[in-house]
Design a protein around this motif. Sequence first.
Motif, PDB file in Angstrom:
ATOM      1  N   PRO A 173      43.703  37.591  37.315  1.00  0.00           N
ATOM      2  CA  PRO A 173      44.483  36.495  37.857  1.00  0.00           C
ATOM      3  C   PRO A 173      43.550  35.119  37.422  1.00  0.00           C
ATOM      4  O   PRO A 173      44.044  33.980  37.010  1.00  0.00           O
ATOM      5  CB  PRO A 173      44.458  36.431  39.269  1.00  0.00           C
ATOM      6  N   TRP A 174      42.128  35.322  37.433  1.00  0.00           N
ATOM      7  CA  TRP A 174      41.364  34.072  37.366  1.00  0.00           C
ATOM      8  C   TRP A 174      41.274  34.045  35.800  1.00  0.00           C
ATOM      9  O   TRP A 174      41.624  32.738  35.437  1.00  0.00           O
ATOM     10  CB  TRP A 174      39.997  34.769  37.861  1.00  0.00           C
ATOM     11  N   LEU A 175      41.276  34.969  34.914  1.00  0.00           N
ATOM     12  CA  LEU A 175      41.334  34.757  33.541  1.00  0.00           C
ATOM     13  C   LEU A 175      42.742  34.326  32.970  1.00  0.00           C
ATOM     14  O   LEU A 175      42.869  33.576  32.023  1.00  0.00           O
ATOM     15  CB  LEU A 175      41.103  36.230  32.830  1.00  0.00           C
ATOM     16  N   ALA A 176      43.949  34.662  33.612  1.00  0.00           N
ATOM     17  CA  ALA A 176      45.104  34.096  33.201  1.00  0.00           C
ATOM     18  C   ALA A 176      44.839  32.709  33.598  1.00  0.00           C
ATOM     19  O   ALA A 176      45.806  32.074  32.727  1.00  0.00           O
ATOM     20  CB  ALA A 176      46.150  35.030  34.016  1.00  0.00           C
ATOM     21  N   TRP A 177      44.687  32.240  34.735  1.00  0.00           N
ATOM     22  CA  TRP A 177      44.613  30.709  34.980  1.00  0.00           C
ATOM     23  C   TRP A 177      43.952  30.112  34.043  1.00  0.00           C
ATOM     24  O   TRP A 177      44.495  29.038  33.622  1.00  0.00           O
ATOM     25  CB  TRP A 177      44.017  30.656  36.207  1.00  0.00           C
ATOM     26  N   HIS A 178      42.772  30.394  33.686  1.00  0.00           N
ATOM     27  CA  HIS A 178      41.760  29.906  32.718  1.00  0.00           C
ATOM     28  C   HIS A 178      42.573  29.714  31.248  1.00  0.00           C
ATOM     29  O   HIS A 178      42.540  28.907  30.814  1.00  0.00           O
ATOM     30  CB  HIS A 178      40.691  30.425  32.474  1.00  0.00           C
ATOM     31  N   LEU A 179      43.103  30.926  30.871  1.00  0.00           N
ATOM     32  CA  LEU A 179      43.872  30.901  29.620  1.00  0.00           C
ATOM     33  C   LEU A 179      44.812  29.896  29.606  1.00  0.00           C
ATOM     34  O   LEU A 179      45.265  29.046  28.785  1.00  0.00           O
ATOM     35  CB  LEU A 179      44.249  32.125  29.366  1.00  0.00           C
TER      36      LEU A 179
END
Length: 301
Positions: A114-120
């Motif tokens: 979820p954190w990586l998806a938000w940053h992307l």
Amino acid sequence: LARKFSNKIYATLLTLLFFFSPVLWHAHMLRAGDLNAIGLVTFLAALTAYVYLRDSKHFWIIGACVALNFLTRGFVGLLLLGIILLSEFIRPYFKQTRWPVRRFIITIAIALLPWLAWHLTQYLGNPSDYIRIYWQEQFFSRIYLPLQNHSGDWLFYFRFLKAKLGIWYLMIFGLSVVFAVYKIIWSKRSASVLWCFSALVFIVVLQAMRTKLNWYVLPLMPVLYLLAGQMFWQVYDRVKSHRAVVAICLLALAVHLGVLVNSRVSALQNIPSNPTFPVSGPWYEGKVLPAYYWYSHFEKR
């Protein structure tokens, strides 16, 4: 969490002592109700899930709680995940079984995706603002520069906690960390590993960061109370004087309630003559908005 090593009465008293600690009701902590309070909740939820669900088929909840902490507090989530993984890796030292590789992969994936998806998403939407605000200003600048002149020496957090709790509590906290390290190394007791790692990791990181803000110490507080509570419980386990332990806890709780009520009454009396925050505007609205949106939105305005 305290119930894991003590009985219900002791765990309840320790919880109340922690909840009414003057540190928790400082500005930007529980009484502000902003992201720091949410971060504390998700931090404790992750530790609780790890302590109680580590061997359960619902272990994935650990990763979900860490993911929520990532999305709330960013870098703190990385520390939290590291503490849990380090505690897991060291289990063979106590002749305990370690997670299989599959559980490591699932927990890390749930925590990070979820954190990586938000940053992307943020990067694809506005790459220059995202890199400038999130990484340069809000992440790296806090490590090697005092952000917005929030500087301090290596005694910054010691002075803050001393002013809020007093020197005796700091001595108890320090003694409890030493006591836990002793139990881990010489007695090979695994019960203190999670709390000891958490305390040491946050102490080192807080000292290393150049930006000094009082509310950075918030995730450290429950760990210190648990370490102190565990130390006193083991002392009680030796002497079996239940009344003495209860009396000490009640006395400490009464002192803390007195300090808390007095500080809140003084603050309320000072509000009409010394207002702290404006009733509207970027700062006030920013307290309930994600940091990146707050900065990008109001900077453009």
